[in-house]
Scaffold this motif. Structure first.
Motif, PDB file in Angstrom:
ATOM      1  N   ASP A  29      42.390  36.984  42.827  1.00  0.00           N
ATOM      2  CA  ASP A  29      42.318  36.731  42.148  1.00  0.00           C
ATOM      3  C   ASP A  29      42.566  34.944  41.250  1.00  0.00           C
ATOM      4  OD1 ASP A  29      42.172  39.061  41.766  1.00  0.00           O
ATOM      5  OD2 ASP A  29      43.683  39.665  41.025  1.00  0.00           O
ATOM      6  N   PHE A  41      40.101  33.183  42.034  1.00  0.00           N
ATOM      7  CA  PHE A  41      38.567  33.682  41.825  1.00  0.00           C
ATOM      8  C   PHE A  41      37.496  32.659  40.583  1.00  0.00           C
ATOM      9  CE2 PHE A  41      34.656  35.800  38.898  1.00  0.00           C
ATOM     10  CZ  PHE A  41      34.667  37.095  39.960  1.00  0.00           C
ATOM     11  N   LEU A  71      35.211  31.926  38.687  1.00  0.00           N
ATOM     12  CA  LEU A  71      34.656  32.237  36.990  1.00  0.00           C
ATOM     13  C   LEU A  71      33.459  32.534  36.497  1.00  0.00           C
ATOM     14  CD1 LEU A  71      34.483  34.596  35.377  1.00  0.00           C
ATOM     15  CD2 LEU A  71      36.226  33.581  33.544  1.00  0.00           C
ATOM     16  N   ALA A 118      30.011  34.071  37.443  1.00  0.00           N
ATOM     17  CA  ALA A 118      29.366  34.280  36.379  1.00  0.00           C
ATOM     18  C   ALA A 118      27.342  34.029  36.447  1.00  0.00           C
ATOM     19  CB  ALA A 118      29.926  33.633  35.099  1.00  0.00           C
ATOM     20  N   VAL A 140      33.681  33.621  29.472  1.00  0.00           N
ATOM     21  CA  VAL A 140      33.327  32.866  30.596  1.00  0.00           C
ATOM     22  C   VAL A 140      33.763  31.583  30.455  1.00  0.00           C
ATOM     23  CG1 VAL A 140      31.988  32.346  31.922  1.00  0.00           C
ATOM     24  CG2 VAL A 140      32.043  34.440  31.501  1.00  0.00           C
ATOM     25  N   ASP A 185      37.154  29.390  31.240  1.00  0.00           N
ATOM     26  CA  ASP A 185      36.396  28.280  31.973  1.00  0.00           C
ATOM     27  C   ASP A 185      36.772  26.959  31.558  1.00  0.00           C
ATOM     28  OD1 ASP A 185      35.360  27.487  34.509  1.00  0.00           O
ATOM     29  OD2 ASP A 185      34.287  25.649  32.482  1.00  0.00           O
ATOM     30  N   GLN A 200      43.627  34.797  29.526  1.00  0.00           N
ATOM     31  CA  GLN A 200      43.231  35.824  29.604  1.00  0.00           C
ATOM     32  C   GLN A 200      42.317  36.450  28.979  1.00  0.00           C
ATOM     33  OE1 GLN A 200      47.504  36.623  31.397  1.00  0.00           O
ATOM     34  NE2 GLN A 200      47.131  36.797  33.260  1.00  0.00           N
ATOM     35  N   THR A 220      42.310  40.071  34.634  1.00  0.00           N
ATOM     36  CA  THR A 220      41.619  39.252  35.940  1.00  0.00           C
ATOM     37  C   THR A 220      40.846  38.546  35.355  1.00  0.00           C
ATOM     38  OG1 THR A 220      40.740  40.284  37.487  1.00  0.00           O
ATOM     39  CG2 THR A 220      43.433  39.913  37.694  1.00  0.00           C
ATOM     40  N   ASP A 221      40.194  37.588  35.749  1.00  0.00           N
ATOM     41  CA  ASP A 221      38.702  36.823  35.382  1.00  0.00           C
ATOM     42  C   ASP A 221      38.057  38.139  36.182  1.00  0.00           C
ATOM     43  OD1 ASP A 221      40.203  34.960  34.183  1.00  0.00           O
ATOM     44  OD2 ASP A 221      39.623  33.300  35.856  1.00  0.00           O
ATOM     45  N   ARG A 222      38.470  38.391  37.263  1.00  0.00           N
ATOM     46  CA  ARG A 222      36.861  39.187  38.408  1.00  0.00           C
ATOM     47  C   ARG A 222      36.947  40.696  37.198  1.00  0.00           C
ATOM     48  NH1 ARG A 222      36.980  39.520  43.654  1.00  0.00           N
ATOM     49  NH2 ARG A 222      39.475  38.006  43.850  1.00  0.00           N
ATOM     50  N   LEU A 270      34.697  40.152  34.698  1.00  0.00           N
ATOM     51  CA  LEU A 270      33.116  39.998  34.720  1.00  0.00           C
ATOM     52  C   LEU A 270      32.917  40.751  35.398  1.00  0.00           C
ATOM     53  CD1 LEU A 270      30.978  37.686  35.207  1.00  0.00           C
ATOM     54  CD2 LEU A 270      31.409  37.469  37.529  1.00  0.00           C
TER      55      LEU A 270
END
Length: 271
Positions: free
Chosen positions: A18, A21, A23, A27, A108, A112, A122, A182-184, A187
């Motif tokens: 994580d 990841f 992102l 994406a 996203v 980023d 987050q 999480t970023d995961r 997405l």
């Protein structure tokens, strides 16, 4: 980038922890997997400009204000009110060109830029609407990327939660309403939106692709493979559905009986 190259990128992202990841690149790979042979460079260029501008603003403004002013004012990223259900609004390549999209796709770029500039932000998987949680010296605040990154007050969070069907007992708990993901997970939620839309419009090929992306991004979750199987079954690809169900069975979890029932149902159709 081809569809196969996108799958390779998503597979690598799924295997990353994580904290590592990727992102933005994941994406981009999602967008290419859906519509291959497009140029992703505008996404990367926008991301670099966002991080540079945000870094310039930090210090003179609070982190939440700097992020909002950078993304919504300087770079003109905003929600698309006129074409809310357009598939382009979930596609970061299209969003980079139009500067319009759904909250999950806009996030996203927010996330980023925050990572690159050292702002702690987050995603928040808020009911019916993706938000951002930004840490400030006064405590965490919620931002809405769809509405020009504006601040969402605690009282409004509660009202939104009640409208979404949460009980008053839960809707009053800011720790629950602003729980970060999480970023995961952020997405994956975007791919869930695409899957739901594709199923409603009977675009089963699109549904299969979005479910496959979820499976690649989170290889420890069996549920995306069940959705891949369902989409393939709708297309009449029973052998492909069985393959997806077999993939689901390799993930150890308590849903084995449900998956076996799905396998048996598809096999009956093959006989």
């Amino acid at each position: 980038m081809t569809r196969d190259e996108a799958i390779e990128t998503l597979t690598g992202a799924g295997q990353a922890g994580d904290e590592a990841f990727p992102l933005l690149e994941a994406a981009i790979a999602c967008a290419i997997h859906d519509q291959p042979f497009r140029d992703p460079q505008p996404v990367r260029t926008l991301a670099v400009h966002a991080a540079e501008r945000l870094a310039e603003r930090i210090g003179g403004e609070g982190p939440d204000e700097a992020l909002t002013e950078t993304m919504a004012s300087d770079l003109r990223l905003n929600g698309d009110l006129l074409n809310h259900d357009s598939p382009a609004n979930t596609d970061v390549i299209a969003v980079a060109e139009s500067r319009r999209g759904l909250s999950g796709a806009l996030s996203v770029f927010y996330l980023d830029a925050a990572r690159r500039a050292g702002v702690k932000a987050q995603g928040v998987d808020f009911p019916g609407h993706f938000l951002l949680r930004v840490e400030t010296p006064e405590g965490p605040v919620a931002l809405d990327p769809f509405s020009q990154g504006r601040l969402v007050l605690p009282s409004e969070l509660t009202r939104r939660a009640l409208r979404a069907g949460l009980t008053p007992h839960v809707a009053d708990r800011l720790d629950v309403l602003m729980a970060p993901v999480t970023d995961r997970q952020a997405l994956i939620r975007l791919q869930n939106v695409l899957f739901s839309r594709a199923i409603r419009s009977q675009d089963y090929e699109g549904a299969e692709r979005s479910a496959l992306r979820r499976a690649l991004l989170d290889p420890d979750d069996h549920r995306p493979w069940l959705d891949v199987a369902a989409a393939r079954e709708k297309q009449g690809s029973l052998a492909g559905a069985l393959e997806a169900l077999s993939r689901a069975r390799t993930v150890d979890d308590p849903m084995e009986v449900t998956r076996q029932m799905s396998v048996d149902r598809v096999r009956l159709q093959l006989n």
